[in-house]
Scaffold this motif. Structure first.
Motif, mmCIF file in Angstrom:
data_model
loop_
_atom_site.group_PDB
_atom_site.id
_atom_site.type_symbol
_atom_site.label_atom_id
_atom_site.label_comp_id
_atom_site.label_asym_id
_atom_site.label_seq_id
_atom_site.Cartn_x
_atom_site.Cartn_y
_atom_site.Cartn_z
ATOM 1 N N SER A 159 0.845 -1.196 0.000
ATOM 2 C CA SER A 159 0.000 0.000 0.000
ATOM 3 C C SER A 159 0.875 1.238 0.000
ATOM 4 C CB SER A 159 -0.888 0.021 1.254
ATOM 5 O OG SER A 159 -0.094 0.137 2.429
ATOM 6 N N VAL A 160 0.259 2.375 -0.251
ATOM 7 C CA VAL A 160 0.972 3.655 -0.143
ATOM 8 C C VAL A 160 1.526 3.818 1.268
ATOM 9 C CG1 VAL A 160 0.710 6.161 -0.214
ATOM 10 C CG2 VAL A 160 -0.380 4.740 -1.964
ATOM 11 N N LEU A 161 0.719 3.447 2.257
ATOM 12 C CA LEU A 161 1.144 3.572 3.650
ATOM 13 C C LEU A 161 2.375 2.716 3.931
ATOM 14 C CD1 LEU A 161 0.515 4.760 6.470
ATOM 15 C CD2 LEU A 161 -0.927 2.749 6.871
ATOM 16 N N ALA A 162 2.359 1.465 3.480
ATOM 17 C CA ALA A 162 3.506 0.579 3.706
ATOM 18 C C ALA A 162 4.748 1.115 3.017
ATOM 19 C CB ALA A 162 3.181 -0.827 3.209
ATOM 20 N N ALA A 163 4.607 1.592 1.792
ATOM 21 C CA ALA A 163 5.752 2.120 1.059
ATOM 22 C C ALA A 163 6.344 3.354 1.744
ATOM 23 C CB ALA A 163 5.335 2.465 -0.367
ATOM 24 N N MET A 164 5.484 4.121 2.380
ATOM 25 C CA MET A 164 5.933 5.341 3.051
ATOM 26 C C MET A 164 6.572 5.048 4.403
ATOM 27 S SD MET A 164 3.668 8.771 3.801
ATOM 28 C CE MET A 164 2.354 7.852 4.598
ATOM 29 N N LYS A 165 5.993 4.109 5.154
ATOM 30 C CA LYS A 165 6.416 3.915 6.534
ATOM 31 C C LYS A 165 7.530 2.880 6.727
ATOM 32 C CE LYS A 165 3.427 6.801 8.362
ATOM 33 N NZ LYS A 165 3.887 8.115 8.894
ATOM 34 N N LEU A 166 7.525 1.797 5.957
ATOM 35 C CA LEU A 166 8.495 0.726 6.227
ATOM 36 C C LEU A 166 9.954 1.190 6.164
ATOM 37 C CD1 LEU A 166 7.369 -2.702 4.698
ATOM 38 C CD2 LEU A 166 8.221 -2.262 7.007
ATOM 39 N N PRO A 167 10.371 1.922 5.136
ATOM 40 C CA PRO A 167 11.788 2.320 5.074
ATOM 41 C C PRO A 167 12.224 3.177 6.256
ATOM 42 C CG PRO A 167 10.751 2.574 2.929
ATOM 43 C CD PRO A 167 9.646 2.313 3.914
ATOM 44 N N THR A 168 11.368 4.107 6.687
ATOM 45 C CA THR A 168 11.744 4.979 7.805
ATOM 46 C C THR A 168 11.690 4.217 9.132
ATOM 47 O OG1 THR A 168 9.466 5.807 7.940
ATOM 48 C CG2 THR A 168 11.024 7.079 6.630
ATOM 49 N N MET A 169 10.742 3.302 9.259
ATOM 50 C CA MET A 169 10.668 2.488 10.479
ATOM 51 C C MET A 169 11.936 1.652 10.637
ATOM 52 S SD MET A 169 6.670 1.397 10.031
ATOM 53 C CE MET A 169 6.553 0.173 11.320
ATOM 54 N N ALA A 170 12.429 1.113 9.535
ATOM 55 C CA ALA A 170 13.638 0.287 9.582
ATOM 56 C C ALA A 170 14.843 1.089 10.061
ATOM 57 C CB ALA A 170 13.913 -0.306 8.207
ATOM 58 N N LYS A 171 14.849 2.392 9.762
ATOM 59 C CA LYS A 171 15.954 3.264 10.164
ATOM 60 C C LYS A 171 15.758 3.869 11.555
ATOM 61 C CE LYS A 171 16.739 4.733 5.371
ATOM 62 N NZ LYS A 171 16.637 5.879 4.437
#
Length: 283
Positions: free
Chosen positions: A208-220
């Motif tokens: 989803s748009v939400l997953a694409a937006m949040k996953l990379p920053t959450m990982a960092k």
């Protein structure tokens, strides 16, 4: 009253309200005055609600919560009677929306229920999406103003329906981000790179748009605030009230709400709600 005659007041200059006010001023719709509980020093800002709204016939509320909306509304109701439209963009509980509508009707004030979806970057780029509940003819009149800070207006029906729509979509967002946090923690603890998980989710039905937006920053561990954990906690509690009123058991949002409350108590309240991943980064 027609849209070219608007004199606009924006009350509440947080992450969204400040950017919406800037976009409205740039659009040249007419005078735009603003107010915030804590002064921001922005153009058009006034020292009080009365000063900001006394000459306005279109008052836009971008306030923190139901308590703030009720408090500011009472200040607006104390102003001399005038032809005025109040549009609530704040995410609040259904009871407060209905209270505000009834109080406006008693005073001959037009009221529109118009919360939005979209966070910091969407607000900056005039990309918000407004849910709009209320009389069609008044939504028609106000829509050109809304489209100066947003890209779409979704009409939901009578007053109250937009509030419900906003709350239930935030339920989905909160539960999704908690699921992403759990998936990220589980995958990486077993040696999968965050980038690989992000790609897999993008290619999966869960993408989803939400997953694409949040996953990379959450990982960092980057929880720069687009929509705060405290605000999502507030909204989760409002949606739990809706569920209770309907006699529904909603265990997912109940569990996520409890987790968000714990993290707010741990000092993460003003971080982005993607800070739901924070406990796993400490492990």
């Amino acid at each position: 009253m027609s849209s070219p005659d608007w004199k606009i007041a924006v009350l509440g200059l947080g992450i969204i309200g400040s950017r919406a006010a800037t976009n409205l001023a740039k659009a040249g719709l007419g005078p735009v005055t603003t107010w915030n509980r804590t002064p921001k020093g922005l153009p058009g800002e006034r020292a009080s609600v009365a000063e900001a709204a006394q000459d306005a016939n279109l008052v836009l509320l971008y306030l923190k919560d139901s308590l703030a909306v009720r408090e500011v509304a009472l200040r607006l109701f104390a102003l001399p009677e005038a032809e005025r439209v109040i549009v609530n963009h704040s995410t609040i509980d259904l009871a407060t929306t209905k209270w505000l509508a009834a109080e406006c009707e008693a005073r001959g004030i037009v009221f529109l229920d118009c919360p939005f979806t979209g966070s910091r970057e969407a607000a900056a780029g005039a990309g918000l999406v407004y849910y709009a509940g209320g009389p069609k003819e008044w939504i028609d009149k106000v829509e050109p103003v809304l489209l100066k800070s947003g890209k779409a207006v979704l009409r939901t029906g009578e007053v109250g329906t937009a509030t419900i729509m906003k709350l239930v979509t935030n339920l989905i967002s909160a539960c999704t981000v908690q699921a992403l946090a759990e998936a990220l923690a589980t995958a990486t603890s077993h040696g999968i790179a965050p980038e690989a998980l992000t790609e897999a989710v993008a290619l999966n039905a869960s993408g989803s748009v939400l997953a694409a937006m949040k996953l990379p920053t959450m990982a960092k561990g980057d929880f720069d605030t687009h929509f705060s954990l405290a605000n999502m906690l507030k909204d989760s509690r409002y949606v739990l009230e809706l569920a209770d009123e309907a006699g529904l058991d909603t265990p997912a949002i109940k569990a996520v709400s409890e987790r968000m409350a714990e993290l707010c108590e741990d000092g993460l309240a003003e971080k982005d709600y993607s800070a739901l991943a924070a406990p796993y980064l400490k492990a």
